[in-house]
Design a protein around this motif. Sequence first.
Motif, PDB file in Angstrom:
ATOM      1  N   LEU A   1       0.861  -1.183   0.000  1.00 20.44           N
ATOM      2  CA  LEU A   1       0.000   0.000   0.000  1.00 20.44           C
ATOM      3  C   LEU A   1       0.898   1.235   0.000  1.00 20.44           C
ATOM      4  CD1 LEU A   1      -2.881   1.132   0.180  1.00 20.44           C
ATOM      5  CD2 LEU A   1      -2.642   1.085   2.654  1.00 20.44           C
ATOM      6  N   ALA A   2       0.731   2.088  -1.001  1.00 22.97           N
ATOM      7  CA  ALA A   2       1.597   3.257  -1.143  1.00 22.97           C
ATOM      8  C   ALA A   2       0.747   4.503  -1.338  1.00 22.97           C
ATOM      9  CB  ALA A   2       2.546   3.086  -2.322  1.00 22.97           C
ATOM     10  N   GLU A   3       1.223   5.616  -0.811  1.00 21.69           N
ATOM     11  CA  GLU A   3       0.566   6.903  -1.006  1.00 21.69           C
ATOM     12  C   GLU A   3       1.391   7.720  -1.986  1.00 21.69           C
ATOM     13  OE1 GLU A   3      -0.115   8.790   2.705  1.00 21.69           O
ATOM     14  OE2 GLU A   3      -1.449   7.212   3.458  1.00 21.69           O
ATOM     15  N   MET A   4       0.774   8.090  -3.109  1.00 22.94           N
ATOM     16  CA  MET A   4       1.447   8.825  -4.160  1.00 22.94           C
ATOM     17  C   MET A   4       0.845  10.215  -4.284  1.00 22.94           C
ATOM     18  SD  MET A   4       3.688   6.721  -5.340  1.00 22.94           S
ATOM     19  CE  MET A   4       4.039   4.954  -5.439  1.00 22.94           C
ATOM     20  N   PRO A   5       1.687  11.245  -4.439  1.00 25.82           N
ATOM     21  CA  PRO A   5       1.142  12.592  -4.644  1.00 25.82           C
ATOM     22  C   PRO A   5       0.269  12.644  -5.894  1.00 25.82           C
ATOM     23  CG  PRO A   5       3.491  12.681  -4.161  1.00 25.82           C
ATOM     24  CD  PRO A   5       3.143  11.247  -4.375  1.00 25.82           C
ATOM     25  N   ARG A   6      -0.884  13.243  -5.758  1.00 21.58           N
ATOM     26  CA  ARG A   6      -1.798  13.338  -6.891  1.00 21.58           C
ATOM     27  C   ARG A   6      -1.321  14.422  -7.855  1.00 21.58           C
ATOM     28  NH1 ARG A   6      -7.809  13.833  -5.242  1.00 21.58           N
ATOM     29  NH2 ARG A   6      -7.310  11.689  -4.633  1.00 21.58           N
ATOM     30  N   GLN A   7      -1.417  14.122  -9.134  1.00 20.53           N
ATOM     31  CA  GLN A   7      -1.037  15.092 -10.139  1.00 20.53           C
ATOM     32  C   GLN A   7      -2.048  16.233 -10.167  1.00 20.53           C
ATOM     33  OE1 GLN A   7      -0.044  13.306 -13.985  1.00 20.53           O
ATOM     34  NE2 GLN A   7       0.058  11.304 -12.993  1.00 20.53           N
ATOM     35  N   TYR A   8      -1.532  17.419 -10.369  1.00 22.43           N
ATOM     36  CA  TYR A   8      -2.337  18.631 -10.559  1.00 22.43           C
ATOM     37  C   TYR A   8      -3.137  19.012  -9.313  1.00 22.43           C
ATOM     38  CZ  TYR A   8      -1.461  16.708 -15.180  1.00 22.43           C
ATOM     39  OH  TYR A   8      -0.860  16.137 -16.269  1.00 22.43           O
ATOM     40  N   ALA A   9      -2.731  18.540  -8.136  1.00 21.68           N
ATOM     41  CA  ALA A   9      -3.406  18.947  -6.904  1.00 21.68           C
ATOM     42  C   ALA A   9      -2.984  20.364  -6.553  1.00 21.68           C
ATOM     43  CB  ALA A   9      -3.070  17.995  -5.773  1.00 21.68           C
ATOM     44  N   GLY A  10      -3.933  21.181  -6.171  1.00 20.31           N
ATOM     45  CA  GLY A  10      -3.639  22.562  -5.845  1.00 20.31           C
ATOM     46  C   GLY A  10      -2.907  22.696  -4.522  1.00 20.31           C
ATOM     47  N   ALA A  11      -2.242  23.820  -4.348  1.00 22.52           N
ATOM     48  CA  ALA A  11      -1.463  24.034  -3.125  1.00 22.52           C
ATOM     49  C   ALA A  11      -2.352  24.113  -1.894  1.00 22.52           C
ATOM     50  CB  ALA A  11      -0.625  25.298  -3.268  1.00 22.52           C
ATOM     51  N   ASN A  12      -3.603  24.548  -2.074  1.00 25.63           N
ATOM     52  CA  ASN A  12      -4.518  24.697  -0.949  1.00 25.63           C
ATOM     53  C   ASN A  12      -5.471  23.512  -0.801  1.00 25.63           C
ATOM     54  OD1 ASN A  12      -3.476  27.298  -0.356  1.00 25.63           O
ATOM     55  ND2 ASN A  12      -4.787  28.202  -1.935  1.00 25.63           N
ATOM     56  N   ALA A  13      -5.193  22.430  -1.512  1.00 32.58           N
ATOM     57  CA  ALA A  13      -6.074  21.265  -1.449  1.00 32.58           C
ATOM     58  C   ALA A  13      -5.977  20.596  -0.085  1.00 32.58           C
ATOM     59  CB  ALA A  13      -5.703  20.268  -2.543  1.00 32.58           C
ATOM     60  N   LYS A  14      -7.051  19.921   0.316  1.00 31.33           N
ATOM     61  CA  LYS A  14      -7.046  19.172   1.559  1.00 31.33           C
ATOM     62  C   LYS A  14      -6.022  18.039   1.479  1.00 31.33           C
ATOM     63  CE  LYS A  14     -11.947  19.965   2.547  1.00 31.33           C
ATOM     64  NZ  LYS A  14     -13.260  19.303   2.780  1.00 31.33           N
ATOM     65  N   ALA A  15      -5.628  17.536   2.648  1.00 33.36           N
ATOM     66  CA  ALA A  15      -4.625  16.475   2.678  1.00 33.36           C
ATOM     67  C   ALA A  15      -5.093  15.260   1.889  1.00 33.36           C
ATOM     68  CB  ALA A  15      -4.321  16.073   4.126  1.00 33.36           C
ATOM     69  N   GLU A  16      -6.365  14.896   2.017  1.00 36.45           N
ATOM     70  CA  GLU A  16      -6.872  13.720   1.321  1.00 36.45           C
ATOM     71  C   GLU A  16      -6.950  13.926  -0.181  1.00 36.45           C
ATOM     72  OE1 GLU A  16     -11.424  13.371   1.666  1.00 36.45           O
ATOM     73  OE2 GLU A  16     -10.825  14.446   3.489  1.00 36.45           O
ATOM     74  N   ASP A  17      -6.925  15.196  -0.641  1.00 35.18           N
ATOM     75  CA  ASP A  17      -6.976  15.480  -2.074  1.00 35.18           C
ATOM     76  C   ASP A  17      -5.594  15.638  -2.678  1.00 35.18           C
ATOM     77  OD1 ASP A  17      -9.779  15.466  -2.126  1.00 35.18           O
ATOM     78  OD2 ASP A  17      -9.868  17.578  -1.495  1.00 35.18           O
ATOM     79  N   ARG A  18      -4.557  15.593  -1.843  1.00 34.38           N
ATOM     80  CA  ARG A  18      -3.191  15.754  -2.353  1.00 34.38           C
ATOM     81  C   ARG A  18      -2.517  14.421  -2.665  1.00 34.38           C
ATOM     82  NH1 ARG A  18      -2.794  19.855   1.764  1.00 34.38           N
ATOM     83  NH2 ARG A  18      -1.665  18.396   3.100  1.00 34.38           N
TER      84      ARG A  18
END
Length: 548
Positions: A1-18
């Motif tokens: 299980l790996a957590e990868m940074p989401r592409q095109y996530a905004g700087a002010n996005a919530k943690a779960e959206d990043r």
Amino acid sequence: LAEMPRQYAGANAKAEDRVDELLLCAVSYYFDEDECVSNGSGSSMADPAHRAKRTGSGKSFGKHANADGGDETEEKRGRYVANALVGYNLRWKYWSVQEVLDLSTDWSAPLGDIARGGTAGVHSDAHAGMGAWALASPVAAKLDGGDKNHIIVGTSMGLVYVLEVQWHSPKSGWPVQMRHPVEQKVLVEDVVGDTNLEVFVVDAGGDLACLNHMGEVVWARNLMGDESKTQGNMVPMVGGTSPMSMGDVDGTGGLAIVLLAKIVMTDKQHGNRPDKHMAVIKYQLYAIDAATGDDLPSFPLVMENTSSDAGPEKSQISTSMPQPLLIDLHEDQNHWLDQIHGLSEEDADAIRAINSEASRQTEGHPHGGSGRGLHIVQPLGSTLHIVEGSTSCEQTIDVGDTIPSMVQADDVHGTGGLDLVVTTSKGEILTLESDVVPYHPLNVWSAGTSRAPGSGNAQAHGFSSSQGIFVHPVSRQFRDVLGIYVPITFEIFDKRPNIANEPDRRAYEVEIRAGMSVKRAIYSRTYNTTGVYTERIQIPYGPGYYAF
């Protein structure tokens, strides 16, 4: 299980959206004759006669184009096997990664290998005993030390792949070919000191290699070394290994690779084929300097096996042995808190002198021994071998049943001491308790083959890692807090040798969650310096019991 940074996530996005949570799997696909390439007229490419006459006008992957429901015999099923890397996005419920890696004939299928009496026309010798199976777990890491994520996985074709997560394409310089199947997961850690990660790979024949982030060889060796000399008509060789563990075994500041190897005898004709061995002769425990590839003093050690290995293991494509656990079982562990900030050469020499004196001491040992460094806990058969790495002193415990998996270590009973958790093949779970070995969050191993769940730096033992984070004792206690803010004190450390000269890589992303899920993130911040920090965390969920 790996957590990868989401592409095109905004700087002010919530943690779960990043971030995206990906379940990464290495899988094997088995094809029968109806799933091989067809010419559309009902002739299967599994038929050698048809394959020889094909002119290239047929369509690819004619799945079930020739299915008649009556010819799916054992001979015609399972002639081909392919492996792939797949990743399932747990939030959006779709397969975000699907990359086919290797394809080969499948000599492990029933009646497949004509060398073993099969009639399906597939020969294991055609691939030198290799096949396109995926037996090793993938590893997620940032090999370049920057912001690009990579997935590293080895296959039974002896290839080690590094894929860039964003484009799912091989990284420049990869894959790298090994001589034998790669059946164990790779390890990654910075041992050269350039802030890039090195990749450590061991194959089923005992070839061990350290590769840099570009796929170039830093060092390579065979575990047997000079022991692989011919004895009459027979040749000793490695017939499989356990997964690798990594840690500061002797306490001198350097990382070591630890693994168990099965030594077998085979004839000269098959001297390079671990799958063709005749009999098991011994098991050896190796501790190898990760920077140079040299054996540590007093290693390898011969391990006595309480189980029986009678003759060759027919039609076996994988050898499974429990991974060694690296853990400090000494009563005094205070020196580690100084060592996580790095050791000078004078300090390392002083520790070597302590270890040398401890190895000569015959009585009056404190709990865990008189040396520094870590202990190696290696299951073999029904016996638990506990070895002090700095002195090679050994203690054994027979639990009365085969131990099939890696031993875990944590404060299971909540007493402030360290417990070993042992499982047996009959389904028993045993805990071995100690009232003198103190608990520390960097001295645990509680997530299977990884040190800690959800951790991106869980490749090496915690005290030995090149960088990491831990919570101080003042914040690890069960306590009542009045108000909506909870103080949490933690420490960030980074002892990579060249990190002082690379300020752009001194970025430490810290996240605190009320649970394990990214959806429960309550604090997130990027730090640029190491040290001790105390943060007051607001709890948005109201009064209750929380574990952060």
